[in-house]
Design an enzyme around this catalytic site. Structure first.
Site, PDB file in Angstrom:
ATOM      1  N   THR A 186      45.918  36.823  22.118  1.00  0.00           N
ATOM      2  CA  THR A 186      47.049  37.019  23.032  1.00  0.00           C
ATOM      3  C   THR A 186      46.962  38.424  23.622  1.00  0.00           C
ATOM      4  O   THR A 186      46.076  39.210  23.268  1.00  0.00           O
ATOM      5  CB  THR A 186      48.395  36.882  22.287  1.00  0.00           C
ATOM      6  OG1 THR A 186      48.615  38.058  21.484  1.00  0.00           O
ATOM      7  CG2 THR A 186      48.417  35.653  21.396  1.00  0.00           C
ATOM      8  N   LEU A 202      30.395  42.170  25.162  1.00  0.00           N
ATOM      9  CA  LEU A 202      29.346  43.190  25.057  1.00  0.00           C
ATOM     10  C   LEU A 202      29.486  43.977  23.741  1.00  0.00           C
ATOM     11  O   LEU A 202      30.595  44.289  23.322  1.00  0.00           O
ATOM     12  CB  LEU A 202      29.439  44.166  26.230  1.00  0.00           C
ATOM     13  CG  LEU A 202      29.130  43.608  27.619  1.00  0.00           C
ATOM     14  CD1 LEU A 202      29.372  44.681  28.680  1.00  0.00           C
ATOM     15  CD2 LEU A 202      27.698  43.098  27.687  1.00  0.00           C
ATOM     16  N   GLY A 208      40.203  33.667  35.886  1.00  0.00           N
ATOM     17  CA  GLY A 208      40.495  34.085  34.513  1.00  0.00           C
ATOM     18  C   GLY A 208      40.003  35.480  34.192  1.00  0.00           C
ATOM     19  O   GLY A 208      39.849  35.844  33.016  1.00  0.00           O
ATOM     20  N   GLU A 212      44.393  39.829  33.456  1.00  0.00           N
ATOM     21  CA  GLU A 212      45.420  39.486  32.485  1.00  0.00           C
ATOM     22  C   GLU A 212      46.449  38.574  33.168  1.00  0.00           C
ATOM     23  O   GLU A 212      46.490  38.514  34.408  1.00  0.00           O
ATOM     24  CB  GLU A 212      46.129  40.755  31.987  1.00  0.00           C
ATOM     25  CG  GLU A 212      45.233  41.753  31.274  1.00  0.00           C
ATOM     26  CD  GLU A 212      44.856  41.317  29.872  1.00  0.00           C
ATOM     27  OE1 GLU A 212      45.429  40.322  29.375  1.00  0.00           O
ATOM     28  OE2 GLU A 212      43.979  41.952  29.272  1.00  0.00           O
ATOM     29  N   LYS A 246      41.194  50.835  27.163  1.00  0.00           N
ATOM     30  CA  LYS A 246      39.800  50.632  26.746  1.00  0.00           C
ATOM     31  C   LYS A 246      39.090  51.957  26.496  1.00  0.00           C
ATOM     32  O   LYS A 246      38.403  52.119  25.478  1.00  0.00           O
ATOM     33  CB  LYS A 246      39.060  49.815  27.804  1.00  0.00           C
ATOM     34  CG  LYS A 246      39.524  48.370  27.898  1.00  0.00           C
ATOM     35  CD  LYS A 246      38.802  47.627  29.027  1.00  0.00           C
ATOM     36  CE  LYS A 246      39.261  46.182  29.115  1.00  0.00           C
ATOM     37  NZ  LYS A 246      38.624  45.428  30.214  1.00  0.00           N
ATOM     38  N   GLY A 281      35.979  37.241  31.650  1.00  0.00           N
ATOM     39  CA  GLY A 281      35.761  35.795  31.638  1.00  0.00           C
ATOM     40  C   GLY A 281      36.086  35.208  30.285  1.00  0.00           C
ATOM     41  O   GLY A 281      35.829  35.812  29.241  1.00  0.00           O
TER      42      GLY A 281
END
Length: 815
Positions: free
Chosen positions: A555, A613, A664, A667, A682, A797
């Protein structure tokens, strides 16, 4: 000669008894047989209940007697032809009338003596053996019914009488020496004193009866017929992967039976052990199954560990204090007290310091033991030399058993490590000098997890079962479940990992299945699930207490990320693509990492940066190997890279953002991506994983969005604002064209400072040719100075994100 014993389930009803008769018939063609039978299933319990009610002046005991009578009459009627039933039915009724007379006496006196209790309990075997003998006469007239009380003599210790082997052996040998019948059928469990009073042989008494006769006659084999295919490597009701044991030694069988393997009771082995008579355990309902052969043969090729067993309802009683150190006789006094109270000690351990001694006893004996011990050591307790007895209830003893264990090092460590990894706390440990048994005391709530974990480690070719609790089944979640479904066989065959999805939840419904949810049609099954309540989801996962449990968060929900702490404290691993927890306050981030180490529960979040990754894993390996990260430059948003790669004169900014959502890549709330918040999270995670302390408000966020776009409160208003401010975005695009550059949303960290923002990237920059939804990260470190370490690939993705989550799950499986 062979001795066969059939248990209560084998003779539960007429249908089962017909199977028993067929087995006897087949066996009698090769051997002379002695057949010992138990009471019909549940009859002994009914007799006990009737006796207790009668002694309590409860008239309902008569209803129980009626039930017992009906059960036996119905069985007889189904087994015996109508023409021959009359006298037999009368005989059964006479026996039941005698039983009722005894119970009437208990009712009138308002008491139940041990002597009377034994007499009442004897009726179960007397009735069953008579009916079975009469039924077999319909097949073969060469069968004799013998009351075992006539040949087995005991003392008057009612409830668990001790056998007088000298007299019993002589009577058994004399009777069978004179009897030429090919088949003798006898009741188990019951005997007589020398004065002619009925006694019982205690728990597992029918097994014991058969063993006594087999030992006295030096039978070629004792066969115990029951409802399972022999002794198992663990209780198959708790460990579904448990396997039958083909061969086992007497000593191993005694250890396993002592520790709760109910297919065989420890006293059974003693009479045949001395005569080296093999015991074969067989299944009445699958007579073709191999079963378990118990003998004195132990092969060095046998499994090191033969089985794992356990005893429930255990209390641990600890006596400790400085007054025990170096004082001779303390242990003797302790065990003498327990002996006087007739309390059986199941488990003993004492530290070499002599400061304390622990004993394991049944929960039902705990209060008596505590009071008796405190009375016996009253003087020392008053002088503060010894503490009052400490009692811990609701525990369980787990035992690892194997004759060859003494020849292998490291088994104890392997056992304790396996339990520790699953947060099973060990309260006490004991191992005898024979080294064929390692026993541990654990909390009763952990027994299922402990047994399954140990069985997996020692018997299942190192196949590791992972139990997943998945929250979030949108685009990424759906792909994740699809990947699990498709790869289950590969994982089991090649990596020895068995992945089961135990729970699924979306915002509306949640579904639990302890045996694993079928993934073929999980969507419709989930729709039929119960109302989703996050706190209940946690409670159920905790209650199930399964080994190798993993909570998978797919989620972007802040409240879900707040649940991680509770899972980790239950030693439930957490795998997440939700970036909120790891980009929350630094103290919370560190706390979660600390809990992961403290409770040995992996906390993995590889997909927080770069989807599938291996970016975070690479950073971890750099830091672990002693390298130091000085500078990071990265394009970390696959969605923003997709947007700016497709935004041109022919495609409006609004339309491209819409398409990114359809694909997709963004968010659910696209503003999280376009505002730079997602990228800031991130780079923050990478900074923290690189060993730096930083919070998100320290990251400069140079937004390219107009203020009105940032201030919108829903998606509809946000997209409307993109249309309204189309000239603003077109101007940015034209400026990039003029500079012969491309637009990239870049995150960077250097000299303790971090920023995220839109940049014009020249043709000679590594970011210039970054296509589609790809991510790229450059790490400048002590080792990578002139040429940075570069990681590049798809960074958005559903499928690639799901594969990253899947990879984290597999990392846990391989750990």
């Amino acid at each position: 000669m062979k001795v066969l014993k059939f248990g209560g389930t084998s003779v539960a009803n007429a249908q089962n008894i017909k199977l028993v008769l067929e087995i006897i018939n087949q066996k009698s063609k090769q051997d002379q047989l002695v057949v010992v039978v138990s009471a019909l299933s549940k009859v002994t319990d009914l007799l006990q209940l009737a006796a207790a009610k009668a002694a309590a002046n409860d008239e309902s005991f008569r209803e129980i007697v009626a039930e017992i009578e009906k059960k036996h009459l119905d069985t007889l009627k189904e087994l015996i032809p109508v023409s021959e039933q009359s006298s037999l039915l009368s005989h059964v009724k006479r026996i039941v009338n005698h039983l009722e007379t005894l119970l009437d006496g208990c009712f009138l006196l308002g008491e139940l003596s041990p002597r009377t209790a034994d007499t009442i309990l004897s009726f179960g075997e007397l009735l069953s053996s008579y009916i079975i003998a009469q039924a077999y006469q319909q097949i073969d007239k060469n069968v004799v019914y013998k009351d075992s009380r006539e040949i087995i003599k005991t003392n008057a210790d009612f409830g668990k009488a001790a056998v007088n082997f000298e007299i019993s052996n002589q009577l058994i040998q004399e009777y069978f020496g004179q009897n030429e019948s090919n088949i003798n059928i006898l009741p188990g469990f019951i005997a007589l004193t020398l004065d002619g009073i009925t006694t019982t042989l205690g728990r597992g008494g029918s097994d014991y009866t058969a063993a006594i006769i087999a030992g006295a006659l030096e039978a070629s084999q004792l066969e115990i017929w029951t409802d399972v295919n022999g002794m198992f490597t663990a209780n198959p009701k708790i460990v579904k992967q448990a396997q039958p044991i083909a061969n086992i030694s007497y000593q191993e069988a005694m250890e396993l039976s002592h520790f709760g393997a109910k297919v065989l009771y420890p006293p059974t082995i003693q009479p045949v052990l001395r005569k080296n008579i093999p015991i074969l355990i067989k299944n009445t309902f699958e007579p073709e199954a191999v079963g378990t052969l118990i003998s004195d043969t132990v092969s060095s090729k046998d499994s090191v560990v033969k089985g794992i067993s356990h005893i429930d309802n255990i209390s641990l009683v600890t006596l400790e204090g400085p007054g025990m150190i170096g004082v001779a006789g303390s242990s003797r006094r302790l065990f003498e007290v327990l002996s006087q109270e007739k309390i059986n000690v199941i488990f003993i351990t004492q530290a070499s310091s002599e400061h304390s001694i622990c004993i394991g006893i049944l929960n039902s004996d705990a209060e008596s033991a505590e009071n008796a011990i405190n009375r016996a050591f009253e003087v020392e307790i008053l002088q503060n030399k010894i503490d009052p007895a400490i009692v811990e209830k609701d525990l369980c003893i787990i035992a690892l058993v194997g004759e060859n264990m003494k020849n292998h090092q490291g088994l104890s460590g392997r056992m304790f490590s396996t339990l520790g990894k699953n947060n099973v706390n060990i309260r006490a440990i004991a191992q005898g000098a024979s080294e064929r048994n390692i026993s541990t005391v654990i909390n009763e709530r952990d027994v299922k997890k402990a047994l399954n974990t140990l069985h997996e480690n020692f018997f299942e070719e190192n196949t590791k079962q992972l139990n997943l609790f998945v929250m979030g089944v949108g685009n990424v979640g759906e792909k994740f479940i699809e990947q699990i479904h498709n790869q289950r066989k590969f994982l089991k065959d090649n990596l020895k990992i068995n992945v089961r999805v135990i729970a699924l939840s979306n915002s509306r419904k949640m579904l639990f299945d302890e045996d694993g949810i079928s993934l073929k049609d999980w969507k419709s099954t989930l729709d039929k699930g119960e109302h989703a309540i996050p706190t209940e989801f946690i409670a159920r996962a905790k209650e199930l207490n399964l080994r190798n449990s993993i909570f998978v968060d797919i989620t972007a929900n802040a409240s879900v990320s707040e649940m991680y702490e509770k899972f980790l404290k239950e030693s439930i691993a957490v795998v997440t693509c939700n970036k909120i927890a790891c980009s929350s306050a630094y103290d919370n981030y560190k706390k979660l990492k600390s809990l992961s180490r403290q409770y040995n529960a992996p906390f993995l979040f590889e997909t927080n940066v770069g989807a599938g990754l291996p970016i975070i894993d690479t950073v971890k390996n750099l830091i672990a190997s002693g390298d130091k990260v000085h500078k990071i430059q990265a394009v970390l948003s696959g969605s923003l890279n997709f947007i700016f790669n497709n935004f041109d004169k022919n495609n409006s900014f609004h339309d491209v953002v819409k398409e990114a959502g359809v694909q997709g890549f963004t968010e659910p709330d696209p503003k999280i991506d376009l505002s730079g918040v997602d990228v800031a999270r991130k780079i923050l995670i990478l900074i923290r994983e690189s060993g730096y302390e930083m919070d998100i408000d320290a990251i400069a966020n140079e937004s390219f969005l107009p203020a009105e776009c940032l201030d919108t409160t829903n998606n509809e208003a946000f997209f409307a604002s993109l249309i309204k401010h189309a000239p603003h975005f077109e101007k940015i695009y034209e400026e990039a064209l003029a500079k012969d550059s491309r637009l990239k949303y870049v995150a960077q960290f250097e000299n303790g400072k971090a920023s995220v923002g839109l940049q014009f990237i020249a043709k000679d920059h590594p970011f210039y040719n970054l296509e589609g939804k790809d991510n790229i990260v450059l790490f400048y470190t002590d080792r990578y100075v002139d040429q940075p370490l570069l990681i590049k690939g798809a960074g958005a993705g559903a499928a690639v994100t799901a594969s990253g989550i899947f990879a984290d799950v597999i990392r846990i499986g391989n750990n």
